[in-house]
Design an enzyme around this catalytic site. Sequence first.
Site, PDB file in Angstrom:
ATOM      1  CG  ASP A   1     -15.116  -1.364   3.480  1.00  0.00           C
ATOM      2  OD1 ASP A   1     -14.696  -2.441   3.035  1.00  0.00           O
ATOM      3  OD2 ASP A   1     -14.613  -0.810   4.489  1.00  0.00           O
TER       4      ASP A   1
ATOM      5  CD  GLN B   1       2.932   2.648  14.457  1.00  0.00           C
ATOM      6  OE1 GLN B   1       1.842   2.847  13.933  1.00  0.00           O
ATOM      7  NE2 GLN B   1       3.884   1.950  13.860  1.00  0.00           N
TER       8      GLN B   1
ATOM      9  NE  ARG C   1     -12.905  -3.341  -1.770  1.00  0.00           N
ATOM     10  CZ  ARG C   1     -12.162  -3.902  -0.829  1.00  0.00           C
ATOM     11  NH1 ARG C   1     -12.667  -4.110   0.383  1.00  0.00           N
ATOM     12  NH2 ARG C   1     -10.930  -4.268  -1.087  1.00  0.00           N
TER      13      ARG C   1
ATOM     14  CB  ILE D   1      -0.967   0.014   1.204  1.00  0.00           C
ATOM     15  CG1 ILE D   1      -1.976  -1.138   1.085  1.00  0.00           C
ATOM     16  CG2 ILE D   1      -1.709   1.354   1.307  1.00  0.00           C
ATOM     17  CD1 ILE D   1      -2.940  -1.270   2.246  1.00  0.00           C
TER      18      ILE D   1
ATOM     19  CG  HIS E   1     -12.120  -2.595   6.774  1.00  0.00           C
ATOM     20  ND1 HIS E   1     -12.621  -2.493   5.493  1.00  0.00           N
ATOM     21  CD2 HIS E   1     -10.956  -3.271   6.653  1.00  0.00           C
ATOM     22  CE1 HIS E   1     -11.793  -3.073   4.650  1.00  0.00           C
ATOM     23  NE2 HIS E   1     -10.778  -3.557   5.325  1.00  0.00           N
TER      24      HIS E   1
ATOM     25  CB  VAL F   1      -4.707   1.908   6.204  1.00  0.00           C
ATOM     26  CG1 VAL F   1      -4.905   0.932   5.059  1.00  0.00           C
ATOM     27  CG2 VAL F   1      -5.049   3.327   5.759  1.00  0.00           C
TER      28      VAL F   1
HETATM   29  P1  NAD Z   1       2.483  -5.186   3.471  1.00  0.00           P
HETATM   30  O1  NAD Z   1       2.771  -6.409   4.288  1.00  0.00           O
HETATM   31  O2  NAD Z   1       2.829  -5.155   2.021  1.00  0.00           O
HETATM   32  O3  NAD Z   1       3.215  -3.940   4.146  1.00  0.00           O
HETATM   33  C1  NAD Z   1       3.164  -3.684   5.505  1.00  0.00           C
HETATM   34  C2  NAD Z   1       4.434  -2.944   5.856  1.00  0.00           C
HETATM   35  O4  NAD Z   1       4.328  -2.537   7.217  1.00  0.00           O
HETATM   36  C3  NAD Z   1       5.707  -3.791   5.738  1.00  0.00           C
HETATM   37  O5  NAD Z   1       6.649  -3.112   4.933  1.00  0.00           O
HETATM   38  C4  NAD Z   1       6.186  -3.918   7.188  1.00  0.00           C
HETATM   39  O6  NAD Z   1       7.596  -3.948   7.284  1.00  0.00           O
HETATM   40  C5  NAD Z   1       5.603  -2.657   7.797  1.00  0.00           C
HETATM   41  N1  NAD Z   1       5.458  -2.685   9.260  1.00  0.00           N
HETATM   42  C6  NAD Z   1       5.129  -3.723  10.054  1.00  0.00           C
HETATM   43  N2  NAD Z   1       5.147  -3.355  11.341  1.00  0.00           N
HETATM   44  C7  NAD Z   1       5.474  -2.056  11.355  1.00  0.00           C
HETATM   45  C8  NAD Z   1       5.690  -1.119  12.400  1.00  0.00           C
HETATM   46  N3  NAD Z   1       5.564  -1.457  13.680  1.00  0.00           N
HETATM   47  N4  NAD Z   1       6.024   0.141  12.062  1.00  0.00           N
HETATM   48  C9  NAD Z   1       6.192   0.495  10.782  1.00  0.00           C
HETATM   49  N5  NAD Z   1       6.020  -0.351   9.739  1.00  0.00           N
HETATM   50  C10 NAD Z   1       5.675  -1.614  10.035  1.00  0.00           C
HETATM   51  O7  NAD Z   1       0.946  -4.864   3.720  1.00  0.00           O
HETATM   52  P2  NAD Z   1      -0.011  -3.927   2.853  1.00  0.00           P
HETATM   53  O8  NAD Z   1      -0.593  -4.707   1.750  1.00  0.00           O
HETATM   54  O9  NAD Z   1       0.669  -2.654   2.566  1.00  0.00           O
HETATM   55  O10 NAD Z   1      -1.211  -3.718   3.905  1.00  0.00           O
HETATM   56  C11 NAD Z   1      -1.021  -3.026   5.098  1.00  0.00           C
HETATM   57  C12 NAD Z   1      -2.229  -3.187   6.012  1.00  0.00           C
HETATM   58  O11 NAD Z   1      -3.386  -2.593   5.431  1.00  0.00           O
HETATM   59  C13 NAD Z   1      -2.612  -4.639   6.286  1.00  0.00           C
HETATM   60  O12 NAD Z   1      -2.961  -4.749   7.656  1.00  0.00           O
HETATM   61  C14 NAD Z   1      -3.861  -4.834   5.431  1.00  0.00           C
HETATM   62  O13 NAD Z   1      -4.687  -5.866   5.943  1.00  0.00           O
HETATM   63  C15 NAD Z   1      -4.486  -3.478   5.578  1.00  0.00           C
HETATM   64  N6  NAD Z   1      -5.525  -3.124   4.597  1.00  0.00           N
HETATM   65  C16 NAD Z   1      -6.587  -2.387   5.061  1.00  0.00           C
HETATM   66  C17 NAD Z   1      -7.586  -1.995   4.178  1.00  0.00           C
HETATM   67  C18 NAD Z   1      -8.768  -1.178   4.666  1.00  0.00           C
HETATM   68  O14 NAD Z   1      -9.685  -0.964   3.860  1.00  0.00           O
HETATM   69  N7  NAD Z   1      -8.830  -0.699   5.908  1.00  0.00           N
HETATM   70  C19 NAD Z   1      -7.510  -2.374   2.838  1.00  0.00           C
HETATM   71  C20 NAD Z   1      -6.402  -3.097   2.395  1.00  0.00           C
HETATM   72  C21 NAD Z   1      -5.412  -3.488   3.290  1.00  0.00           C
HETATM   73  C1  LMR Z   2      -9.536  -5.210   2.041  1.00  0.00           C
HETATM   74  O1  LMR Z   2     -10.661  -4.841   2.400  1.00  0.00           O
HETATM   75  O2  LMR Z   2      -9.193  -5.273   0.845  1.00  0.00           O
HETATM   76  C2  LMR Z   2      -8.527  -5.623   3.082  1.00  0.00           C
HETATM   77  O3  LMR Z   2      -8.901  -5.132   4.337  1.00  0.00           O
HETATM   78  C3  LMR Z   2      -8.365  -7.107   3.083  1.00  0.00           C
HETATM   79  C4  LMR Z   2      -7.274  -7.576   4.015  1.00  0.00           C
HETATM   80  O4  LMR Z   2      -7.564  -8.522   4.777  1.00  0.00           O
HETATM   81  O5  LMR Z   2      -6.167  -7.019   3.996  1.00  0.00           O
END
Ligand code: NAD
Ligand code: LMR
Length: 329
Positions: free
Chosen positions: A160, A113, A163, A17, A188, A130
Amino acid sequence: MTRTPVNVTVTGAAGQIGYALLFRIASGHLLGADVPVKLRLLEIPQGLKAAEGTAMELDDCAFPLLRGIEITDDPNVAFDGANVALLVGARPRTKGMERGDLLEANGGIFKPQGKAINDNAADDIKVLVVGNPANTNALIAQAAAPDVPAERFTAMTRLDHNRAISQLAKKTGAAVTDIKKLTIWGNHSATQYPDIFHAEIAGKNAAEVVSDQQWLADTFIPTVAKRGAAIIEARGASSAASAANAALDHVFTWVNGTADGDWTSMGIPSDGSYGVPEGLISSFPVTCKDGKYEIVQGLNINEFSRARIDASVAELVEERDAVRGLGLI
Ligand code: NAD
Ligand code: LMR
């Protein structure tokens, strides 16, 4: 007039992300095309090298609005003077991990944090969580920041929301821009409730335009609620570009306001509206103006909606009680 740059902190900056997000922040899509930004990238030590690579690429774009990039693994440095914080980095669930383990692992990230935000951020800090479980992670961070007004901690349900708009547009043949006043309620997660009863399609009530309760219950709601899992299944990785896009939308709307005659969905600390227990971070319909949001009041909640809002809120209560039991809030 020269504007002072806004300090934007992104955690998990080296993740997928982060990669989809940073270039668009630097090109003005978070705050506006005339707002300069300074980026602070927070990573864990193993992620620092990749974050440096991303920073090199950001430099190579020569973005006119980008006034500096700092990379660190220290939350106190990352949040120093932060005006906007995007908490993306989180601990994903891995094989054999129970829900309690996941909450505990994320508590180890979001509690420190939250404290670092409390101790170092600017007075006008706005936080978007997020990283999943986003609502409860936001609650953990907020509880660790007693000196920051609670309403500055928000969780992302804009993906959401987007979407749901897209699915409704596809079903009705409307343009996405014709769809207004859609609401995501609750968590979420798969229990979330996308509500079209107050939504409008080109000025007409969406539920009346659709007039297909079976599509609503059996197709629309599960498609939106399980979309994250469907993306993981198809892509072999969770949504990244659409999640980054939603994070930009969330903050842009919060800062710059909702359009007249429309609202958006944000996970925010409940004030008790619509029977959601006070303090829970739950998604509501909100309007935004002058950098503040307000819950849309006075909506009539029918029985169909009530049951679904209550189910998602019950899940949030369970998550809150679990993190309370772990001493995280
Ligand atoms: P990813 O695994 O590609 O990246 C996560 C990054 O966070 C990694 O680079 C990791 O090193 C870093 N990280 C871990 N712990 C950390 C800390 N304490 N401090 C700083 N950095 C740290 O994951 P992603 O695909 O980028 O997704 C990130 C998060 O977003 C996941 O939890 C995913 O489920 C969530 N997400 C939420 C939504 C939403 O709609 N709310 C949608 C998609 C993904
Ligand atoms: C999403 O809604 O795409 C993410 O929250 C899914 C996930 O579990 O990372």
